[in-house]
Design a protein around this motif. Structure first.
Motif, PDB file in Angstrom:
ATOM      1  N   LYS A 342      -3.626 -85.951   6.616  1.00  0.00           N
ATOM      2  CA  LYS A 342      -2.710 -85.045   7.313  1.00  0.00           C
ATOM      3  C   LYS A 342      -1.952 -85.807   8.400  1.00  0.00           C
ATOM      4  CE  LYS A 342      -5.439 -80.787   6.706  1.00  0.00           C
ATOM      5  NZ  LYS A 342      -6.050 -79.624   7.376  1.00  0.00           N
ATOM      6  N   PHE A 343      -2.686 -86.599   9.155  1.00  0.00           N
ATOM      7  CA  PHE A 343      -2.069 -87.372  10.240  1.00  0.00           C
ATOM      8  C   PHE A 343      -1.097 -88.399   9.676  1.00  0.00           C
ATOM      9  CE2 PHE A 343      -2.061 -90.628  13.605  1.00  0.00           C
ATOM     10  CZ  PHE A 343      -1.766 -89.832  14.704  1.00  0.00           C
ATOM     11  N   ALA A 348       1.507 -84.285  13.277  1.00  0.00           N
ATOM     12  CA  ALA A 348       0.796 -84.470  14.538  1.00  0.00           C
ATOM     13  C   ALA A 348       0.208 -83.157  15.036  1.00  0.00           C
ATOM     14  CB  ALA A 348       1.742 -85.041  15.592  1.00  0.00           C
ATOM     15  N   GLU A 349       0.657 -82.050  14.472  1.00  0.00           N
ATOM     16  CA  GLU A 349       0.136 -80.729  14.830  1.00  0.00           C
ATOM     17  C   GLU A 349      -0.391 -80.067  13.568  1.00  0.00           C
ATOM     18  OE1 GLU A 349       1.542 -76.659  17.185  1.00  0.00           O
ATOM     19  OE2 GLU A 349       2.926 -78.361  16.973  1.00  0.00           O
ATOM     20  N   ALA A 367     -14.611 -85.977  16.141  1.00  0.00           N
ATOM     21  CA  ALA A 367     -15.230 -87.246  16.525  1.00  0.00           C
ATOM     22  C   ALA A 367     -14.903 -88.336  15.508  1.00  0.00           C
ATOM     23  CB  ALA A 367     -16.740 -87.077  16.664  1.00  0.00           C
ATOM     24  N   GLY A 368     -15.044 -88.003  14.228  1.00  0.00           N
ATOM     25  CA  GLY A 368     -14.738 -88.972  13.184  1.00  0.00           C
ATOM     26  C   GLY A 368     -13.293 -89.418  13.217  1.00  0.00           C
ATOM     27  N   LEU A 369     -12.392 -88.504  13.513  1.00  0.00           N
ATOM     28  CA  LEU A 369     -10.969 -88.833  13.557  1.00  0.00           C
ATOM     29  C   LEU A 369     -10.640 -89.732  14.741  1.00  0.00           C
ATOM     30  CD1 LEU A 369      -9.479 -85.376  12.550  1.00  0.00           C
ATOM     31  CD2 LEU A 369      -9.436 -87.485  11.212  1.00  0.00           C
ATOM     32  N   PRO A 381      -7.872 -81.699  14.561  1.00  0.00           N
ATOM     33  CA  PRO A 381      -6.878 -80.632  14.470  1.00  0.00           C
ATOM     34  C   PRO A 381      -7.240 -79.435  15.329  1.00  0.00           C
ATOM     35  CG  PRO A 381      -8.391 -80.436  12.641  1.00  0.00           C
ATOM     36  CD  PRO A 381      -8.834 -81.650  13.427  1.00  0.00           C
ATOM     37  N   ASP A 382      -6.299 -78.472  15.411  1.00  0.00           N
ATOM     38  CA  ASP A 382      -6.575 -77.207  16.086  1.00  0.00           C
ATOM     39  C   ASP A 382      -7.268 -76.275  15.090  1.00  0.00           C
ATOM     40  OD1 ASP A 382      -6.600 -75.171  17.899  1.00  0.00           O
ATOM     41  OD2 ASP A 382      -4.486 -74.660  17.688  1.00  0.00           O
TER      42      ASP A 382
END
Length: 582
Positions: A342-343, A348-349, A367-369, A381-382
């Motif tokens: 996704k990133f 970015a959102e 944490a992994g990201l 993410p949100d």
């Protein structure tokens, strides 16, 4: 009134600057609030109280200074009828009638665009539903779909470019159980037989899949199609056919619900493309992993998780997700890999709509990201987490669906009530609060049913406008004639719509739209009960038709965001007051 509020906010900001400069403070951001009681005024200012706490002064003293600074502002002189200090330091504003009346012309001029922002270049991905293709969509998926779709609509209303994504597992243990269930049906077994596997799926839909597979049918879904071989021994083919069959069923459910997707993402692609292995390599290279008890762990506690998480363990130790080469990863590893995509796709959102049972994944995925070393921010993410719902019918809770073999399906709810009722009800509460869907209430054609109450307001307006004559011009109406208290209250409610949309989009809160709709409908029904519309005074009738047309437009705009229709005619169960034209 949008321009009126902008002028008054600028005036308030200037006045705050004067008072703050005199006290040696940085000025607070200008903001208005709605008074708790209409008798207190149209707008309220509370800035004096936090300033007083900082300066350790009497808030009424600062409110007096702020009121004097406001009175000198040109916009206040033009649009405000009176200013007064109340309570511990509130400042209440009463607007001139022309300030309230301006909203009618604004709504009529903007039409469907009222409250919407122009394209901002902001790109947002919303992932929602994401149901594994192992059975019909249940009511929990329905709440997810309603929330996700409405959040997308809200973000788009504020100028964002939104991608709607559906992610699902097409090759894990659950999918293997699905294929085995269909194969057992093809072999002539059914739930309850000794040969029926304990982990098999029991719904009647398994028999439907088996029948279509035996008939060598081809099934088409939005993201795949498959033709059955009809060979009972072809477990792989049976499984692939079952996945395509159920994805097609999900598509039908979502179409009936008025929900669409732009992209489908398969969990299997994370393995076949090497993304899972690449993510593991990056995490190991980051120095945030360690070996313990034969397993590979990630130090998620370094990023606020309550404990470190296992990433990989041997097949003998067991795990949540298995890939063909025999290596076993826990579920959060492909989740991290998926969010890396996704990133890297430029989003970015990102907003994920998931059940509260996924609460534990939030910290570990984030944490992994962060550990993967790509500069992904901590809050990415949100998440919008929602609670499951209960279904009541005939005064009793409905727990099972014969078709699904588990909980009540989305299609059950739609068949029992309507798409409008299901969509409105499922977003009528905050996502993280428990909710009971009352089928009997959803069928009532009276004021106790919130969706009927709102839709009936629109239908009532359409009835009056039809009697007046839709082809008449309401753009030249003399809005200064709209001075009745119920008219003032209705116009103020119309003026709240743009700010409500902006807030609801920012807070991912579609329930705010449902709350607003009920308040707007209540303001209209009060107006309907207190004033006549088709009066002998032609100018007054034209002005009131303009206000009604503006109210109908905002009702339509808000209902459309929820995916709910705005009917032009409805029938009530109970007798109603004499129609306005009588």
């Amino acid at each position: 009134m949008i321009q009126v509020k902008q002028d008054l906010l600028a005036a308030l900001q200037s006045a705050l600057g004067e008072v703050a400069a005199g006290a040696g403070l940085a000025p607070a951001a200008a903001a208005f609030e709605s008074p708790k009681q209409a008798s207190h005024g149209d707008l309220a200012i509370t800035a004096a109280m936090p300033m007083a706490r900082t300066l350790k002064k009497n808030p009424r003293e600062l409110a007096t200074a702020l009121l004097q600074a406001l009175q000198a502002q040109a916009a206040v002189q033009r649009w405000v009828q009176s200013l007064e200090i109340a309570g511990p330091g509130f400042i209440n504003l009463r607007l001139r009638p022309a300030a309230r009346q301006a909203v009618v012309a604004e709504v009529l001029a903007a039409g469907e665009s009222y409250g919407r922002q122009s394209a901002s270049g902001r790109r947002v991905m919303v992932e929602f539903v994401s149901a594994n293709p192992t059975g019909p969509l249940h009511v929990g998926h329905g709440r997810n779909a309603a929330l996700g779709d409405c959040i997308c609509n809200l973000l788009q209303s504020q100028g964002a470019e939104v991608l709607r994504e559906f992610y699902y597992n097409d090759a894990g243990v659950q999918i293997a159980n699905l294929g085995l269930s269909v194969q057992r049906r093809l072999q002539g077994f059914k739930p309850g037989d000794a040969e029926w596997p304990e982990q098999a799926y029991n719904g009647e839909y398994i028999a439907d899949i088996a029948a279509d597979f035996a008939a060598r049918k081809t099934v088409h879904a939005d993201d795949r199609e498959f033709t059955a071989s009809g060979d009972v021994a072809d477990l792989h083919g049976i499984t692939q056919f079952a996945v395509a069959f159920l994805r097609h069923e999900q598509d039908l459910d979502l179409q009936a619900f008025g929900v669409r997707f732009d992209h489908y993402f398969l969990e299997s692609s994370l393995y076949s493309s090497g993304r899972v292995e690449e993510t593991v390599r990056r995490l190991v290279a980051s120095g945030k992993t360690y070996e313990k008890d034969g397993a590979l762990w990630l130090r998620t506690t370094d990023y606020g998780d309550d404990k470190d998480r296992v990433m990989r363990k041997s097949a003998l130790a067991g795990a949540d997700s298995t890939v063909p080469d025999g290596t076993i990863y826990t579920y959060f590893v492909p989740d991290v890999a998926y969010h890396v995509t996704k990133f890297e796709r430029g989003y970015a959102e990102v907003v994920n709509v998931q059940g509260t049972d996924h609460h534990g994944t939030v910290a570990r995925v984030r944490a992994g990201l962060q550990a993967v070393g790509l500069g992904i921010p901590p809050g990415y993410p949100d998440y919008v987490l929602y609670k499951m719902i209960a279904v009541m019918k005939g005064g009793q809770e409905v727990k099972m669906s014969k078709r699904a073999g588990t909980s009540v399906s989305v299609r059950d709810l739609i068949d029992w009530t309507s798409r409008d009722a299901v969509r409105f009800f499922l977003i009528s509460r905050k996502a993280d609060t428990e909710f009971t869907f009352d089928v009997d209430l959803a069928l009532q054609a009276n004021d106790e049913n919130p969706v009927f109450y709102v839709q009936y307001a629109h239908a009532r307006i359409c009835s009056v406008l039809a009697q007046y004559g839709r082809d008449r011009d309401d753009t030249s109406a003399d809005l200064s004639l709209l001075v009745a208290p119920s008219e003032a209250a209705l116009m103020l409610k119309l003026a709240e719509y743009p700010e409500m949309l902006t807030r609801a989009a920012a807070e991912r809160a579609p329930h705010d739209v449902a709350f607003y709709l009920r308040d707007l409908a209540a303001a209209f029904h009060t107006y309907y009960a207190s004033e006549r519309f088709l009066v002998d005074d032609a100018a007054l009738a034209r002005a009131r038709m303009a206000l009604l047309a503006a109210t109908a437009q905002v009702l339509r705009n808000a209902l459309a965001l929820l995916g709910v229709s705005a009917p032009q005619a409805m029938v009530r169960e109970a007798p109603v007051a004499q129609e306005a034209a009588a």
